[in-house]
Design an enzyme around this catalytic site. Structure first.
Site, PDB file in Angstrom:
ATOM      1  N   GLY A 124      39.743  46.105  44.969  1.00 36.62           N
ATOM      2  CA  GLY A 124      39.260  46.535  46.275  1.00 36.62           C
ATOM      3  C   GLY A 124      40.331  46.551  47.351  1.00 36.62           C
ATOM      4  O   GLY A 124      40.033  46.654  48.540  1.00 36.62           O
ATOM      5  N   HIS A 168      33.465  38.202  36.136  1.00 41.75           N
ATOM      6  CA  HIS A 168      34.162  39.007  37.143  1.00 41.75           C
ATOM      7  C   HIS A 168      34.800  38.093  38.178  1.00 41.75           C
ATOM      8  O   HIS A 168      34.247  37.040  38.515  1.00 41.75           O
ATOM      9  CB  HIS A 168      33.167  39.966  37.810  1.00 41.75           C
ATOM     10  CG  HIS A 168      33.853  40.967  38.689  1.00 41.75           C
ATOM     11  ND1 HIS A 168      34.242  40.676  39.976  1.00 41.75           N
ATOM     12  CD2 HIS A 168      34.256  42.237  38.461  1.00 41.75           C
ATOM     13  CE1 HIS A 168      34.848  41.733  40.489  1.00 41.75           C
ATOM     14  NE2 HIS A 168      34.867  42.702  39.586  1.00 41.75           N
ATOM     15  N   ASN A 171      31.336  49.518  37.957  1.00 40.32           N
ATOM     16  CA  ASN A 171      30.674  48.308  38.440  1.00 40.32           C
ATOM     17  C   ASN A 171      30.222  48.598  39.869  1.00 40.32           C
ATOM     18  O   ASN A 171      31.040  48.665  40.780  1.00 40.32           O
ATOM     19  CB  ASN A 171      31.693  47.155  38.392  1.00 40.32           C
ATOM     20  CG  ASN A 171      31.179  45.892  39.056  1.00 40.32           C
ATOM     21  OD1 ASN A 171      29.997  45.795  39.414  1.00 40.32           O
ATOM     22  ND2 ASN A 171      32.060  44.923  39.217  1.00 40.32           N
ATOM     23  N   LYS A 182      28.516  46.801  41.787  1.00 42.75           N
ATOM     24  CA  LYS A 182      28.449  45.576  42.614  1.00 42.75           C
ATOM     25  C   LYS A 182      27.135  45.549  43.405  1.00 42.75           C
ATOM     26  O   LYS A 182      26.116  46.014  42.895  1.00 42.75           O
ATOM     27  CB  LYS A 182      29.686  45.489  43.513  1.00 42.75           C
ATOM     28  CG  LYS A 182      30.981  45.585  42.686  1.00 42.75           C
ATOM     29  CD  LYS A 182      32.235  45.225  43.436  1.00 42.75           C
ATOM     30  CE  LYS A 182      33.433  45.324  42.476  1.00 42.75           C
ATOM     31  NZ  LYS A 182      34.698  44.970  43.106  1.00 42.75           N
ATOM     32  N   SER A 231      41.400  48.863  41.781  1.00 45.07           N
ATOM     33  CA  SER A 231      41.779  50.069  42.527  1.00 45.07           C
ATOM     34  C   SER A 231      42.123  51.262  41.627  1.00 45.07           C
ATOM     35  O   SER A 231      43.058  52.011  41.915  1.00 45.07           O
ATOM     36  CB  SER A 231      42.915  49.764  43.503  1.00 45.07           C
ATOM     37  OG  SER A 231      42.489  48.784  44.444  1.00 45.07           O
ATOM     38  N   GLU A 256      34.943  38.149  41.273  1.00 46.80           N
ATOM     39  CA  GLU A 256      34.108  37.824  42.439  1.00 46.80           C
ATOM     40  C   GLU A 256      33.139  36.692  42.098  1.00 46.80           C
ATOM     41  O   GLU A 256      32.820  35.858  42.939  1.00 46.80           O
ATOM     42  CB  GLU A 256      33.374  39.082  42.932  1.00 46.80           C
ATOM     43  CG  GLU A 256      34.341  40.008  43.660  1.00 46.80           C
ATOM     44  CD  GLU A 256      34.001  41.486  43.604  1.00 46.80           C
ATOM     45  OE1 GLU A 256      32.858  41.838  43.295  1.00 46.80           O
ATOM     46  OE2 GLU A 256      34.928  42.291  43.863  1.00 46.80           O
ATOM     47  N   GLU A 292      41.706  42.372  35.183  1.00 46.00           N
ATOM     48  CA  GLU A 292      41.613  42.776  36.575  1.00 46.00           C
ATOM     49  C   GLU A 292      42.409  41.813  37.447  1.00 46.00           C
ATOM     50  O   GLU A 292      41.912  40.730  37.799  1.00 46.00           O
ATOM     51  CB  GLU A 292      40.153  42.765  37.031  1.00 46.00           C
ATOM     52  CG  GLU A 292      39.272  43.688  36.223  1.00 46.00           C
ATOM     53  CD  GLU A 292      38.025  44.075  37.002  1.00 46.00           C
ATOM     54  OE1 GLU A 292      37.853  45.271  37.272  1.00 46.00           O
ATOM     55  OE2 GLU A 292      37.237  43.176  37.359  1.00 46.00           O
TER      56      GLU A 292
HETATM   57  P1  PGA Z   1      37.855  48.230  42.589  1.00 43.86           P
HETATM   58  O1  PGA Z   1      37.033  47.068  41.825  1.00 43.86           O
HETATM   59  O2  PGA Z   1      37.925  49.394  41.644  1.00 43.86           O
HETATM   60  O3  PGA Z   1      37.035  48.514  43.801  1.00 43.86           O
HETATM   61  O4  PGA Z   1      39.195  47.672  42.905  1.00 43.86           O
HETATM   62  C1  PGA Z   1      37.259  46.799  40.481  1.00 43.86           C
HETATM   63  C2  PGA Z   1      36.308  45.742  39.998  1.00 43.86           C
HETATM   64  O5  PGA Z   1      35.996  44.809  40.752  1.00 43.86           O
HETATM   65  O6  PGA Z   1      35.814  45.809  38.850  1.00 43.86           O
END
Ligand code: PGA
Length: 253
Positions: free
Chosen positions: A175, A97, A11, A13, A215, A99, A169
């Site tokens: 992140g 997601h 992803n 983003k 992560s 976010e 997740e």
């Molecule tokens: P990350 O993000 O690997 O940077 O923790 C995962 C995601 O948001 O899908």
């Protein structure tokens, strides 16, 4: 053997201009040319989708979008439909997601409508769920996930959902560099699979790929992938650099 092909999904983003996305896709294509028994998907930002689709045409890497809007067309300024994603070359779409849930008001009800729109256009939804740190600390992890799954998948039959991918997740792991332990991930994945069995049936639950996200890095991917109900990874940060991402694709080596 559970018959589920691992899926490693990136992803991107809101990163990479069109030319950077094309370059990264080209690099990745070369780096993972020899990968077998694994599916790979990357989800660039909307404006790079069509360009990246041209790069991926002669590869096995699938193209995904990061969101969609459920209406087919109309006066919805700033939104993009599932048909438009197909037209741009997508086969997958990330839905719900954290976010989007945190910053853009995504709800279980809108996630449900988006999954419906994705399926109607023949896109594979990568349906994201996960608890926040406060919810985990309050012992609410399983009730939160239960509601997200039930409401997100409300009204569908297992035939409708064929190909569905679920991504667990934990919000506190995205992140942050704080990965769930593989035991924590397995426990949740097992819970999700048994919930799918309750809501649908056993063969369907056994066929759904449940990805872990939060992560995931080259140094923890293998341990996570060894767990029986972890069928892949949804990767943010570590998907941006093709070299690093290719190490995740070759998690088995
Ligand atoms: P990350 O993000 O690997 O940077 O923790 C995962 C995601 O948001 O899908």
């Amino acid at each position: 053997m559970n018959g589920r092909t691992p899926l490693i999904a990136g992803n991107w983003k809101m990163h990479k201009m069109g030319s950077q996305a094309v370059e990264a896709a080209n690099q990745l294509k070369r780096l993972i040319e020899k990968a077998t028994d694994v599916e790979v998907m990357i989800a660039p930002t909307y404006t790079a989708l069509y360009q990246v689709a041209q790069v991926l045409k002669d590869s096995t890497i699938a193209l995904g979008a990061q969101n969609l809007y459920w209406e087919k067309q109309g006066a919805f300024t700033g939104e993009i439909s599932s048909e438009m994603l197909v037209d741009a070359g997508c086969s997958h779409v990330i839905i719900g997601h954290s976010e989007r849930r945190q910053f853009f008001g995504e709800t279980d009800a809108s996630v449900n409508l988006k999954i419906q729109a994705a399926l109607a256009a023949g896109l594979i939804p990568v349906f994201c769920i996960g608890e926040t740190e406060a919810q985990r600390e309050a012992g609410e992890t399983f009730s939160v996930l239960d509601k997200q799954v039930r409401d997100g998948l409300k009204g569908f039959s297992f035939e409708d959902l064929s190909g569905l991918v679920v991504a667990y997740e934990p919000v506190w792991a995205i992140g942050t560099g704080k990965t769930a332990t593989r035991e924590q991930a397995q426990k949740v994945h097992q819970f999700i699979r048994s919930l799918l069995e309750t809501l649908f049936d056993k063969p369907f639950a056994g066929s759904v790929r449940i990805l872990y996200g939060g992560s995931v890095k080259p140094d923890n991917v293998r341990a996570l992938m060894e767990m029986p109900d972890v069928d892949g990874a949804l990767v943010g940060g570590a998907s941006l650099d093709p070299e690093t991402f290719s190490k995740l694709v070759f998690f088995n080596l």
